[in-house]
Design a protein around this motif. Structure first.
Motif, short mmCIF file in Angstrom:
data_model
loop_
_atom_site.label_atom_id
_atom_site.label_comp_id
_atom_site.label_asym_id
_atom_site.label_seq_id
_atom_site.Cartn_x
_atom_site.Cartn_y
_atom_site.Cartn_z
N SER A 127 9.56 -11.82 -6.71
CA SER A 127 9.69 -11.01 -5.47
C SER A 127 9.24 -11.78 -4.33
O SER A 127 8.80 -11.79 -2.89
CB SER A 127 8.10 -10.74 -5.63
N TRP A 128 9.34 -13.36 -4.20
CA TRP A 128 9.63 -13.81 -2.93
C TRP A 128 11.14 -13.81 -2.24
O TRP A 128 11.49 -14.18 -1.01
CB TRP A 128 9.83 -15.40 -3.79
N PHE A 129 11.98 -12.73 -2.84
CA PHE A 129 13.12 -12.24 -1.66
C PHE A 129 12.85 -11.92 -0.90
O PHE A 129 10.94 -10.81 -0.66
CB PHE A 129 13.79 -11.89 -3.14
N PRO A 130 13.21 -12.58 0.29
CA PRO A 130 12.89 -11.55 1.49
C PRO A 130 13.30 -9.85 1.52
O PRO A 130 14.13 -9.76 1.03
CB PRO A 130 14.09 -12.12 2.61
N PHE A 131 12.18 -9.10 2.17
CA PHE A 131 12.69 -7.87 1.72
C PHE A 131 12.07 -6.74 0.72
O PHE A 131 12.45 -6.07 0.01
CB PHE A 131 13.55 -7.05 2.49
N TYR A 132 11.69 -7.98 -0.18
CA TYR A 132 11.63 -6.97 -2.30
C TYR A 132 11.21 -5.84 -2.11
O TYR A 132 11.43 -5.47 -2.28
CB TYR A 132 10.99 -8.56 -2.65
N HIS A 133 9.75 -6.38 -1.37
CA HIS A 133 8.78 -5.22 -1.78
C HIS A 133 9.02 -3.66 -0.23
O HIS A 133 9.10 -2.98 -1.12
CB HIS A 133 7.52 -5.77 -0.79
N ALA A 140 0.85 -1.25 0.14
CA ALA A 140 0.34 0.18 -0.32
C ALA A 140 0.71 1.28 0.00
O ALA A 140 0.75 2.43 -0.69
CB ALA A 140 -1.11 0.02 1.20
N ALA A 141 1.54 1.36 0.85
CA ALA A 141 2.57 2.32 0.75
C ALA A 141 4.08 2.54 -0.87
O ALA A 141 3.60 3.47 -1.07
CB ALA A 141 4.03 2.47 2.24
N SER A 142 3.53 1.49 -0.91
CA SER A 142 4.25 1.48 -2.44
C SER A 142 3.23 2.02 -4.06
O SER A 142 3.75 3.39 -4.62
CB SER A 142 5.03 0.18 -2.68
N VAL A 143 2.29 1.63 -3.19
CA VAL A 143 1.17 2.14 -4.73
C VAL A 143 0.98 4.13 -4.21
O VAL A 143 0.72 4.83 -5.01
CB VAL A 143 0.35 1.91 -4.15
N ALA A 144 0.97 4.20 -2.47
CA ALA A 144 0.84 5.74 -2.48
C ALA A 144 2.63 6.66 -3.09
O ALA A 144 2.07 7.12 -3.68
CB ALA A 144 1.08 5.71 -1.24
N PHE A 145 3.33 5.89 -2.90
CA PHE A 145 4.82 6.73 -2.94
C PHE A 145 4.36 6.68 -4.69
O PHE A 145 5.19 7.32 -5.06
CB PHE A 145 6.09 6.08 -2.55
N GLY A 146 4.56 5.49 -5.56
CA GLY A 146 4.83 4.71 -6.31
C GLY A 146 4.43 5.85 -7.57
O GLY A 146 3.73 7.01 -8.89
N LEU A 147 2.34 6.13 -6.46
CA LEU A 147 1.26 5.97 -7.52
C LEU A 147 0.52 7.66 -7.53
O LEU A 147 0.16 8.51 -8.02
CB LEU A 147 0.95 5.60 -8.67
N LEU A 157 11.40 3.51 -5.21
CA LEU A 157 10.74 4.62 -5.36
C LEU A 157 10.70 5.71 -4.45
O LEU A 157 9.92 6.92 -4.83
CB LEU A 157 9.02 4.04 -5.25
N MET A 158 10.64 5.80 -3.61
CA MET A 158 11.36 6.39 -2.11
C MET A 158 11.92 7.26 -3.03
O MET A 158 12.46 9.05 -3.23
CB MET A 158 11.12 6.09 -1.07
N TRP A 159 13.20 6.57 -3.41
CA TRP A 159 14.82 7.45 -4.01
C TRP A 159 14.59 7.93 -4.85
O TRP A 159 14.54 8.87 -5.23
CB TRP A 159 15.83 6.12 -3.41
N LEU A 160 13.07 7.37 -6.01
CA LEU A 160 13.55 7.86 -6.62
C LEU A 160 13.11 9.39 -6.79
O LEU A 160 13.18 10.86 -7.34
CB LEU A 160 12.02 7.51 -8.01
N TRP A 213 7.22 9.84 -14.75
CA TRP A 213 6.28 8.75 -15.59
C TRP A 213 7.84 8.23 -16.33
O TRP A 213 6.80 7.00 -16.35
CB TRP A 213 5.15 9.37 -15.96
N SER A 214 8.71 8.68 -17.23
CA SER A 214 9.05 7.78 -18.48
C SER A 214 10.30 6.69 -17.79
O SER A 214 9.65 5.74 -17.65
CB SER A 214 9.57 8.64 -18.96
N VAL A 215 10.03 6.96 -16.11
CA VAL A 215 11.83 5.94 -15.38
C VAL A 215 10.45 4.62 -14.86
O VAL A 215 10.37 3.97 -14.83
CB VAL A 215 11.85 6.98 -14.54
N TYR A 216 9.52 5.29 -14.02
CA TYR A 216 8.55 4.67 -13.50
C TYR A 216 8.27 3.49 -14.97
O TYR A 216 7.83 2.68 -14.43
CB TYR A 216 7.66 5.17 -13.12
N ALA A 217 7.55 4.14 -16.03
CA ALA A 217 6.85 3.23 -17.06
C ALA A 217 8.28 1.87 -16.90
O ALA A 217 7.27 0.65 -17.30
CB ALA A 217 6.53 3.76 -17.96
#
Length: 187
Positions: free
Chosen positions: A78-84, A27-34, A91-94, A60-64
């Motif tokens: 996505s199964w790697f620990p701490f992937y999300h 949810a935080a990724s969606v908030a920060f990314g989008l 996304l925050m660094w961007l 938006w170019s980099v995000y795409a």
């Protein structure tokens, strides 16, 4: 103040724990990314500030590009620990104003790739647009009918949500009820 500190502590624990917090990190990724970029892009367009508009076009170019790569690799990594968690940090660094990571990625990688393959990509885009135009022209009536159905559905859903919100926000004892309030007469 104490409840604010507790909320912050709880939020950080949910975001930083590897187990059950996946939903919170996503949810935080969606908030920060989008979410934030969506709203800040709107503000840049409304202000008509060329510099802000360029900043968000680059984002938006980099995000795409990131999103395209992620779509093809998500099941593998996505199964790697701490992937999300890493995705959220990325996304925050961007968007960090001091580093503005998105500029770094765009001007050092994305732009070079696009310039190198521009002619081929232009042919693909032109052919795809041509195919889409032919499809739309050939199926104009069907597309119009589907559009009308979708429009009716969306408007109906919107009215239902609006009525539900109005019903829950206003009580019969409110003196500031609008004339057409659905709660009127439900005493």
């Amino acid at each position: 103040m104490a409840s604010s500190a507790i909320s912050r502590e709880l939020g950080m624990r949910l975001l930083c724990s590897p187990g059950s917090s996946s939903i919170f990190v996503r949810a935080a990724s969606v908030a920060f990314g989008l979410g934030f970029p969506f709203y800040l892009s709107f503000k840049a367009l409304e202000k008509k500030c060329q510099e802000d508009q360029e900043q968000w076009l680059v984002y938006w170019s980099v995000y795409a590009c990131f999103n395209l790569v992620e779509k093809f690799t998500d099941k593998l990594i996505s199964w790697f620990p701490f992937y999300h968690h890493a995705k959220l940090a990325f996304l925050m660094w961007l968007q960090l104003p001091n580093n503005y990571g998105v500029k770094y990625l765009y001007f050092n990688y994305v732009r070079h790739f696009l310039v190198k393959h521009q002619a081929r990509l232009d042919r693909i885009v032109d052919a795809s647009r041509n195919d889409m135009n032919n499809f739309v022209t050939a199926h104009h009536r069907e597309i119009q009918a589907i559009g009308n159905v979708v429009h009716k559905f969306v408007m109906s859903a919107y009215r239902t949500v609006e009525e539900t919100v109005r019903f829950t926000l206003y009580t019969p004892s409110d003196r500031s009820l609008p004339e057409d309030d659905p709660c009127e007469g439900h005493a």
